[in-house]
Write an enzyme that holds these catalytic residues in place. Structure first.
Site, PDB file in Angstrom:
ATOM      1  N   GLU A 157     -13.962  -6.037 -25.526  1.00 21.77           N
ATOM      2  CA  GLU A 157     -13.106  -6.253 -27.232  1.00 21.77           C
ATOM      3  C   GLU A 157     -13.651  -5.390 -28.170  1.00 21.77           C
ATOM      4  O   GLU A 157     -14.443  -5.169 -29.114  1.00 21.77           O
ATOM      5  CB  GLU A 157     -13.149  -7.671 -27.523  1.00 21.77           C
ATOM      6  CG  GLU A 157     -12.652  -8.712 -26.987  1.00 21.77           C
ATOM      7  CD  GLU A 157     -12.299  -9.920 -27.800  1.00 21.77           C
ATOM      8  OE1 GLU A 157     -13.852 -10.146 -28.914  1.00 21.77           O
ATOM      9  OE2 GLU A 157     -11.711 -10.793 -27.320  1.00 21.77           O
ATOM     10  N   GLU A 314      -8.808 -14.091 -21.338  1.00 20.86           N
ATOM     11  CA  GLU A 314      -9.588 -15.144 -21.842  1.00 20.86           C
ATOM     12  C   GLU A 314      -9.155 -15.990 -22.506  1.00 20.86           C
ATOM     13  O   GLU A 314      -7.818 -15.432 -23.237  1.00 20.86           O
ATOM     14  CB  GLU A 314     -10.696 -14.500 -22.624  1.00 20.86           C
ATOM     15  CG  GLU A 314     -11.898 -13.686 -22.425  1.00 20.86           C
ATOM     16  CD  GLU A 314     -13.123 -12.742 -23.537  1.00 20.86           C
ATOM     17  OE1 GLU A 314     -13.105 -13.567 -24.220  1.00 20.86           O
ATOM     18  OE2 GLU A 314     -13.582 -12.010 -23.665  1.00 20.86           O
TER      19      GLU A 314
HETATM   20  C1  GAL Z   1     -13.727 -12.713 -27.340  1.00 21.06           C
HETATM   21  C2  GAL Z   1     -15.406 -12.085 -26.284  1.00 21.06           C
HETATM   22  C3  GAL Z   1     -15.806 -13.046 -25.827  1.00 21.06           C
HETATM   23  C4  GAL Z   1     -16.494 -14.463 -26.062  1.00 21.06           C
HETATM   24  C5  GAL Z   1     -15.360 -15.564 -26.770  1.00 21.06           C
HETATM   25  C6  GAL Z   1     -15.591 -16.693 -27.158  1.00 21.06           C
HETATM   26  O1  GAL Z   1     -13.896 -13.016 -28.267  1.00 21.06           O
HETATM   27  O2  GAL Z   1     -14.548 -11.188 -25.935  1.00 21.06           O
HETATM   28  O3  GAL Z   1     -17.213 -13.231 -24.808  1.00 21.06           O
HETATM   29  O4  GAL Z   1     -17.922 -14.273 -26.907  1.00 21.06           O
HETATM   30  O5  GAL Z   1     -15.102 -14.697 -27.886  1.00 21.06           O
HETATM   31  O6  GAL Z   1     -14.425 -16.862 -27.769  1.00 21.06           O
END
Ligand code: GAL
Length: 679
Positions: A157, A314
């Site tokens: 990110e 994710e």
């Molecule tokens: C994302 C990040 C992850 C984790 C996740 C939690 O933005 O890439 O490492 O922190 O959020 O929701």
């Protein structure tokens, strides 16, 4: 048009799995072996490793420790689980910041950060670039040819800016090569205003509330530079891994349409595969459908960046831990959200996280394997069931294409420019809102839509919608002009074509720079409406509210389709259309509610005969979209209501999971999805 390409050629399957952090559990050997058993039970075929593991990979400068990772990758692979391997630059070990303080960011107030947190390196620092190059090269040398490793996950990110002296210097160099001379820069930035004329390059400093914040060209160029410099940093990361083994594709996890601090269109072009992290706020009272629409818009944008399928890198199996109120996903919601991502072009369902962390900042973020450490949880069961379905669907869906005749222009640079423009409505120009309103009709009706910026080829579309395109970046006028001349339909709205790409207002009345030849009108003044204040217009016998901005325009050849109903400009044009070449350009002179856009797009879609996902009456709270498989149209139906929905269909479909033939009515239980193919 059709785009069809495998995201992960070494393992051409829908990926199911996600972020796995065994480095947090190295003192718990039983946990690690139990994880493999549980992953297999959850039908996981892929994990993302090493995202924040730098301190374990290089505990001291130039002392590397890979044995733990060797074992894990080997064991995963022996068990049929593939690996997306990350470069660790998203977070650094203490020793690195201690030895090279320049890696720590400086904020716009000039303060250097202390060590801590993540996503906060200076992207210019030569020391950081060198240490990243070294660790990335080591990782690539050791793992790029491992049969388990299917993709590089570059950093995590990317985002934010750094105002240190190193960045200031590179910014000035970047400006020198862009403008060549201070005279050109002073003109482009209109910096003679308030006597802020630059007389030496050294006077240029990044925009800051403490110093210069009134020169909008500076602000825009700083944001462009931040994207440029982030890309430059990312390219050093990528070239380190590619120089060892070029066959492994690279991705970086982006954050969808709502993150506009970086220009993702520019960044995405440097990647082999776009991936993104999606965390919608489900279960707000009566808002699931709207949230799903906005989420679909992000999916469509992420797909459009590279005009091919993307990866959902994710999402949470249930709850996040960073919202003010973090709600559980109700039964069914997780599968529904994942199927929606796949419907819009994703070839994966990857989670943050596989095993829930025991302490620190993310201990309460949900995971496939919770603190209970067992398979006996609702979330685990739902994930396992979804994994089974994805594996059954993979062959037909993976790499299938998405075809769109419609493009909505969402332009990050335009958003930057409007945010800063100090114009008619500093209370808020709702750019996201108007993009969402324009998207709504296509989404509800299962008409695939690309979300692109001004740099994309538009000639392949039949309908282009450019809402609130305040800034005409160089070349867009000619692209839009040719598009309409060749038979395309263009729709623009209030606050279009006001400035050039350094935020200088276009001069003159009807000019080609403003695209007046195409729209057949020009704007003399723009009125701002208070919140809650409305104007209105009647079109095709129906009345529509207008708000926020009302342009007072002069027709120079267009047909007036509707007029304002009130105020001193009552009776003047509120909506126009102009024939130009073989096409037409509509202009809505104000900001309307979704209904007007939907009615206009329904009329245009019918005229163009735009393909819909399914020949059916789609009820409220249900969405449909499609991908083109091998000679087969794959239709995704989603019901976001808690209660069941009935879709009256014409023709016959096959349920792709059960093989059942569906006629007349498809019933979808509450919070559920179905994937069907046309018979
Ligand atoms: C994302 C990040 C992850 C984790 C996740 C939690 O933005 O890439 O490492 O922190 O959020 O929701």
């Amino acid at each position: 048009m059709s785009y069809h390409k495998a995201a992960t050629p070494k393992f051409p399957h829908i990926l199911h799995g996600g972020d796995y952090n065994p480095e947090q559990w190295l003192n718990y050997p039983d946990v690690l072996s139990e994880d493999i058993r549980l992953m297999k039970l959850a039908n996981i075929n892929c994990v993302s490793l090493g995202i924040f593991a730098w301190a374990h990979l290089e505990p001291e400068k130039d002392k590397f420790s890979f044995e733990w990772l060797d074992k894990i990758i080997d064991r995963l692979y022996e068990n049929g689980i593939h690996v997306i391997l990350a470069t660790p630059s998203g977070s650094r070990p203490h020793w690195l910041a201690d030895e090279y303080p320049e890696v720590l960011r400086v904020n716009e107030g000039g303060q250097r950060a202390l060590y801590g947190n993540r996503h906060n390196h200076c992207y210019t620092s030569p020391a950081y670039r060198e240490r990243v190059r070294i660790i990335n090269t080591k990782l690539a040398e050791r793992y790029a040819s491992h049969p388990a490793v299917i993709l590089w996950h570059i950093s995590n990110e990317y985002g934010g800016d750094c105002h240190c002296e190193l960045c200031q210097q590179v910014f000035r160099d970047w400006l020198k090569s862009k403008y060549g001379s201070l005279d050109v820069l002073n003109h482009a930035w209109w910096s003679n205003f308030w006597s802020h004329t630059y007389t030496s390059w050294e006077q240029i400093h990044s925009p800051t509330g403490l110093g210069e914040s009134a020169i909008h060209g500076l602000d825009l160029d700083w944001k462009r530079f931040v994207t440029h410099q982030t890309i430059d940093f990312m390219k050093t990361e990528i070239s380190a891994v590619r120089s060892v083994e070029p066959s492994v594709p690279v991705t970086a996890n982006l954050m969808g349409i709502y993150n506009y601090f970086l220009d993702y269109y520019a960044l995405g072009k440097e990647l082999d595969v776009v991936s993104w992290d999606s965390y919608p706020e489900w279960h707000l009272p009566n808002r699931n459908f709207e949230v799903a629409r906005n989420e679909s818009l992000s999916h469509d944008m992420m797909r459009s960046v590279k005009q091919r399928s993307f990866l959902l890198m994710e999402c949470t199996p249930s709850t996040t831990n960073w919202r003010s109120i973090s709600k559980l996903k109700k039964p069914g919601m997780h599968e529904l959200a994942v199927m929606n991502a796949i419907a819009h072009g994703a070839d994966s369902a990857l989670y943050f996280q596989l095993r829930q962390s025991r302490g620190s900042a993310e201990k309460f973020h949900s995971a496939v394997i919770s603190h209970t450490g067992t398979e006996n949880t609702r979330v685990f069961r739902e994930v396992a069931e979804l994994g089974k379905k994805l594996s059954a669907l993979s062959e037909k869906i993976y790499g299938s294409s998405t075809d769109s005749d419609v493009a909505i222009i969402f332009d990050t640079e335009n958003k930057w420019a409007m945010d800063k423009c100090q114009g008619p409505r500093n209370a808020g120009l709702d750019y996201f809102g108007i993009i969402q309103s324009c998207y709504d009709y296509f989404w509800r009706n299962g008409i695939n839509t690309d979300i692109v910026d001004s740099t994309y080829d538009l000639s392949k579309y039949r309908l282009v919608i450019a809402p609130m395109l305040y800034m005409f970046r160089a070349g867009i006028q000619e692209k839009l002009r040719r598009f309409v001349a060749d038979g395309g339909i263009l729709v623009t709205t209030a606050f279009s074509g006001v400035v050039n790409d350094t935020d200088l207002c276009f001069l003159g009345e009807a000019t080609e720079e403003k695209l007046s030849d195409v729209t057949g009108m020009w704007v003399e003044e723009t009125d701002s409406l208070y919140d809650g204040e409305n104007n209105s217009m009647v079109w095709n016998g129906k009345s529509y509210w207008l708000r926020e901005l009302c342009e007072l325009v002069h027709p120079t050849g267009c047909e007036v389709l509707a007029e304002y109903d009130s105020d001193f400009y009552k009776g003047t044009p509120a909506m126009t259309v102009n024939r130009f070449g073989k096409g037409r350009a509509y202009h809505i002179c104000s900001i309307a509610d979704t209904g007007l856009y939907s009615d206009l797009f329904a009329e245009i879609s019918a005229e163009l005969g735009l393909e819909k996902a399914i020949d059916a009456d789609i009820p409220d709270n249900v969405s449909a979209s499609y991908r083109n498989g091998d000679g087969e149209k794959l239709v995704f139906l989603q019901n976001y209501a808690d209660s069941s929905a009935e879709i009256k269909i014409r023709g016959e479909y096959t349920d792709m999971l059960t093989g059942e033939t569906l006629r007349d009515v498809i019933t979808l239980p509450g919070l559920s999805a179905k994937i069907v193919s046309e018979v």
